[in-house]
Design an enzyme around this catalytic site. Structure first.
Site, PDB file in Angstrom:
ATOM      1  N   GLY A 105       0.815  -1.216   0.000  1.00 26.39           N
ATOM      2  CA  GLY A 105       0.000   0.000   0.000  1.00 26.39           C
ATOM      3  C   GLY A 105       0.844   1.259   0.000  1.00 26.39           C
ATOM      4  N   ASN A 106       2.156   1.099   0.283  1.00 25.60           N
ATOM      5  CA  ASN A 106       3.109   2.205   0.257  1.00 25.60           C
ATOM      6  C   ASN A 106       3.942   2.040  -1.018  1.00 25.60           C
ATOM      7  OD1 ASN A 106       5.511   3.694   0.534  1.00 25.60           O
ATOM      8  ND2 ASN A 106       5.492   3.545   2.755  1.00 25.60           N
ATOM      9  N   GLU A 121      -2.825   4.020  13.632  1.00 24.86           N
ATOM     10  CA  GLU A 121      -1.550   4.400  13.019  1.00 24.86           C
ATOM     11  C   GLU A 121      -0.991   5.704  13.591  1.00 24.86           C
ATOM     12  OE1 GLU A 121       0.023   2.586  10.171  1.00 24.86           O
ATOM     13  OE2 GLU A 121      -1.251   0.999  10.965  1.00 24.86           O
ATOM     14  N   HIS A 159      -1.582   6.743   4.611  1.00 21.88           N
ATOM     15  CA  HIS A 159      -1.885   7.543   5.810  1.00 21.88           C
ATOM     16  C   HIS A 159      -2.399   8.907   5.354  1.00 21.88           C
ATOM     17  CE1 HIS A 159       1.375   5.053   7.999  1.00 21.88           C
ATOM     18  NE2 HIS A 159       0.197   4.658   8.430  1.00 21.88           N
ATOM     19  N   CYS A 183       6.509  12.182   8.093  1.00 18.38           N
ATOM     20  CA  CYS A 183       6.602  10.838   8.689  1.00 18.38           C
ATOM     21  C   CYS A 183       7.654  10.796   9.791  1.00 18.38           C
ATOM     22  CB  CYS A 183       6.986   9.808   7.626  1.00 18.38           C
ATOM     23  SG  CYS A 183       5.669   9.372   6.485  1.00 18.38           S
TER      24      CYS A 183
END
Length: 449
Positions: free
Chosen positions: A24-25, A174, A250, A371
């Site tokens: 997904g990243n 998360e 995210h 991040c």
């Protein structure tokens, strides 16, 4: 009393590698199994911390985790000495060894959710470590994260710490990567903005089809309850499932907020008008004037936003009330994104300046400036109560650079992870680091009888 937003950046650990662990990243997947440079990665992160501290922003350091995580491998059935555990895992289940070596704790936006004292029922700063339940390599972080945060914010008069939520998909959490706070001033009551990808218990909510939604509504609600937040200071919003399926794993990959400003992509949320209306009304009730800066898809496509990490930026308030946007080098390298940023700073809005940093080692694993930092809004007395060993100074910067150069390798490939000497190097480095940062015995190897 003065108040500040303090950015605590994750120090990149000695096992920084490109394991391609994060489905997904997009960046993590596409750079899988390249050789990494842990020394350069740590130096790039420290350079950003030092530059922002030199510009007058309050800056701290969050320590990395012990890796490889031999205890995690033992829980999966590998036995023998530490060296035997590592070598057996390399022979029998290399993906598990790669996961146990991940330096993903550097992305401390996922370490915890933080609510400042002005928002909470008991007037303390509250921390809830994120369970990071969606990915095995990150789900093993929270016990050490909790100990490190407890050693940094160790005065019970000012700070309250909560254990991670239950480690099941229904409470996937998360951390601050899906949380933003709006306020007129950092020390005043504000509005906390929780963004989720799906509901665990209500099938009426849409969900992405390709990639997982890592944050649930129920997890966000639980954190708000734990922190003693009032309904008039909380807004929940669902992230657009279509952008999750385009690699926005995210919310800090598609929006960033600070002070009274939300900088977001047109496709970031579902029911955007209703969400903005709630934020505007609730912030107004606390004396604030909400400002939304929408980046239209015609100017920057979601694909460009993900590739450049335009929104995984730091939006920082200067003393004069203007804002600075800290972006990765990849934004300057993207023609459309760079053109948009030129317009943004010249159109008379709150964002007056863009500052570019080279964070390539982190970016190739899918982590940009936002991040790498955990934001904590602190009043003066609270800041004074923080363990001062973790606050960035010129002396600490020099000490950490020397520490990195002594202990970190300049090349790490998958085969190197099977070298038991890497564990020895990592533990030696971290044992020294806990003395530098005055953390005490926060790592499992330091706590063994």
């Amino acid at each position: 009393m003065k108040s500040y937003e303090v950015n605590f950046d994750g120090l990149v650990g000695p096992t920084h590698n490109y394991g391609g662990l994060s489905y997904g990243n997009v960046a993590s997947q596409s750079n899988s199994q390249q050789a990494s440079n842990p020394r350069e990665a740590a130096r790039q992160g420290l350079a950003k911390m030092k530059a922002l501290a030199d510009m007058g922003f309050k800056q701290g350091v969050l320590a990395p985790q012990e890796r490889p995580d031999v205890a995690a491998l033992r829980r999966l059935g590998f036995s023998g000495s530490d060296a035997e555990v590592i070598q057996r895992a390399a022979r029998e289940a290399m993906p598990l060894l790669v996961a146990s070596c991940s330096a993903s704790s550097m992305w401390v936006a996922n370490a915890a959710t933080v609510s400042p004292s002005a928002d909470t029922a008991d007037g303390r700063v509250h921390f809830t470590a994120a369970n990071l339940n969606c990915k095995y390599h990150r789900s093993i972080e929270h016990p050490t994260t909790s100990r490190v945060l407890g050693a940094m914010f160790n005065d019970e008069k000012y700070f309250a710490h909560h254990a991670a939520l239950p480690a099941v998909a229904q409470f996937g959490d998360e951390g601050a990567a899906n949380h933003t706070r709006f306020c007129r001033a950092y020390g005043e009551a504000g509005v906390e903005f929780f963004v989720y990808g799906r509901s665990a218990f209500d099938s009426r909510y849409p969900a992405p089809q390709k990639y997982p939604a890592r944050q649930t509504l129920e997890a966000s609600q639980a954190v708000a309850r734990l922190h003693g937040l009032s309904d008039d200071g909380v807004v929940y919003a669902q992230q657009n499932p279509a952008v999750i399926d385009q690699g926005v794993f995210h919310n800090d990959v598609i929006s960033v907020g600070n002070g009274e400003v939300l900088f977001y992509h047109e496709d970031a949320f579902l029911e955007t008008d209703a969400v903005l209306g709630q934020l505007r009304a609730k912030l107004a009730s606390k004396g604030g004037n909400f400002q939304a800066i929408c980046v239209p898809r015609a100017a920057v496509a979601v694909e460009d936003a993900v590739r450049s990490y335009l929104f995984n930026s730091q939006l920082l308030s200067r003393e004069d009330g203007s804002m600075l946007l800290v972006v990765p080098e990849e934004c300057r390298n993207n023609e459309r994104v760079w053109a948009y940023l030129g317009q943004l700073t010249s159109q008379g809005g709150p964002v007056k300046e863009v500052k570019v940093f080279d964070l390539k080692q982190s970016m190739q694993n899918g982590g940009g400036p936002a991040c790498l930092r955990l934001r904590v809004a602190l009043k003066e007395a609270e800041l004074a109560a923080v363990n001062q060993g973790v606050i960035m100074t010129a002396t600490l910067y020099d000490t950490l650079l020397q520490w990195v150069d002594r202990h970190y390798r300049d090349r790490l490939g998958e085969a190197d992870l099977a070298d038991p000497q890497l564990l020895v190097e990592c533990r030696t480095a971290l044992d020294e680091l806990t003395q530098i940062l005055k953390l005490g015995s926060v790592y499992p190897f330091q706590r063994q009888p």
